[in-house]
Design an enzyme around this catalytic site. Sequence first.
Site, mmCIF file in Angstrom:
data_model
loop_
_atom_site.group_PDB
_atom_site.id
_atom_site.type_symbol
_atom_site.label_atom_id
_atom_site.label_comp_id
_atom_site.label_asym_id
_atom_site.label_seq_id
_atom_site.Cartn_x
_atom_site.Cartn_y
_atom_site.Cartn_z
ATOM 1 N N ASP A 62 0.901 -1.151 0.000
ATOM 2 C CA ASP A 62 0.000 0.000 0.000
ATOM 3 C C ASP A 62 0.937 1.197 0.000
ATOM 4 O OD1 ASP A 62 -1.542 2.213 0.598
ATOM 5 O OD2 ASP A 62 -2.979 1.056 1.756
ATOM 6 N N HIS A 63 1.111 1.824 -1.148
ATOM 7 C CA HIS A 63 2.218 2.786 -1.255
ATOM 8 C C HIS A 63 2.040 3.977 -0.316
ATOM 9 C CE1 HIS A 63 -0.333 4.962 -4.168
ATOM 10 N NE2 HIS A 63 0.314 6.009 -3.725
ATOM 11 N N HIS A 107 -5.698 3.026 1.190
ATOM 12 C CA HIS A 107 -4.929 4.182 1.675
ATOM 13 C C HIS A 107 -5.579 4.888 2.860
ATOM 14 C CE1 HIS A 107 -2.955 3.291 -1.967
ATOM 15 N NE2 HIS A 107 -3.641 4.060 -2.775
#
Length: 518
Positions: free
Chosen positions: A185-186, A248
Amino acid sequence: MPPHSDLPPTVLVIFGGAGDLTRRKLVPALFNLFLDGRLPGPFTVLGVDRTALADNAFRGQLREGVEQFSRRGKPADADWNNFAGHLGYLQADLTAAKSYADLAERLRASAPQPGAPADHVFYLAVAPALIAVVADHLRQAGLVQDRARARLVVEKPFGHDLRSAQSLNADLLARLDESQIYRIDHYLGKETVQNILAFRFANSLFEPIWNRRYIDQVQITVAEAVGVGHRAGYYEKAGALRDMIQNHLLQVLCCIAMEPPVSFAADEVRSKKTDVLRAIRPIPSDQVAACAVRGQYGPGQEDGQAVPGYRQEPGVRPDSPTETYVALKLLVDNWRWQDVPFYLRTGKRLATRVSQVSIQFFPVPHRSFPPEAVRAWPSNRLLIGIQPREEILLRFQAKEPGPDLCLGPVYMHFSYEESFRKPTPEAYETLLLDVLRGDATLFMRADQVEAAWSVVEPVLEGWARQAPADFPNYAAGSWGPQAADELLARDRRRWQMPAAAGGETASTYYPGKKEHHG
Ligand SMILES: NC(=O)c1ccc[n+]([C@@H]2O[C@H](COP(=O)([O-])OP(=O)(O)OC[C@H]3O[C@@H](n4cnc5c(N)ncnc54)[C@H](OP(=O)(O)O)[C@@H]3O)[C@@H](O)[C@H]2O)c1
């Protein structure tokens, strides 16, 4: 030649090596790590894709990507040539068993340090449908048996709903150990998101008031100014709830709401985050409309230019029911957060690009100052800017200088740029380095990803049952549908408008004052 880290010899295999993610994010991040001396001394990056490409053509394609997308801009020839020597390419069909025999052979032939065992990181920069297929072939080819040395990196989206995420987890865990799987999950790689934990747990000041006794509400905003662009093929099936909230925004919520970890060991931190997701009050199926708002942008303006509505974008159905905006009210059922609403919102084609967390404290219990002495008395508020402004802003009351008693809000401001005077690495730099180091703290564990799907599942189901009647319901360039304002108005609250979009600044209270937080 830049220095290098003392990480073991490593081969990073990128499936989908000729694709967009590799060119736009992965290789620019790897090149920056190389320049910073953070990559292992002996290392090889092997792109695997079905396009026919010679090694040199592959390198040329990646160089263009670096020139266009790296935070450092165009590379110096010498630096690039040094780096490019580590890049290779293998043409292969990922659905064919033979490709993995070829890959095994190539890995043997191109070991970064002949004779020394190498770590193998397999990065799946491919469509989700290929994840289980590739994992299965890797297993059958004997390439992931070594739990200590073989890792698999899986991109978002991880599943389409709870059931598909469970099924994907089952497929992966039948072939690899959980400790080998790195679900990206950047957002968790962003410095500003990681700093939430430093801010909370490396200071004694905030934790005692970080609870329902002092905090009135939390708002998390992730606003994009861009539209769907060329991603309609994916987005039409996803929508904002799946694309942004499930991963996010919920992960940011976890950073805000989690209990202090006993240590920063990967599983300890991930367990504390998972506890938050499990504590989120399930939204009853008959309450979806009361807790969740969906929106879709219509035509409007961005930067003074007319822009089309979502349904007019290339690849989008003219009657598309896909939401490009979501606002959600969540409650966390535990001692710390009981009754404190967490309002989440995200959308495309909103007025500006901004990601921030606003933590609003209760008003003072008693106002001892005479009303005429107070210019304005907003409650204390902590604003955590995630992007593009990387900052923390605390609003509190102060006495204006002068013989008369006059109070008003002022701001204490921390800016990454001013304090550290060094560039912030891209999220993918942090995450790739963590994978190379074998540190899974910032990656999603199987139970964590499933718990996140469980939170949004009732909304997905509710929306699937009933098509939206009012789409498009917000104009491009606005702040989303009116129903999102009503969601908060029912609780006698309002969205915290980002300063960049005409929200509060010091000049709100002191007209004419120049504001650093513009
Ligand atoms: N791009 C981004 O910025 C971004 C951001 C976040 C997450 N992601 C995720 O990352 C993954 C990859 O995205 P992407 O945008 O890079 O996609 P992409 O540009 O389509 O890249 C995927 C690559 O895999 C190749 N491929 C497909 N099937 C194959 C097969 N059977 N054998 C060998 N190669 C095959 C494709 O070749 P063809 O072109 O010939 O099909 C393409 O080169 C997706 O899961 C996406 O959701 C991407």
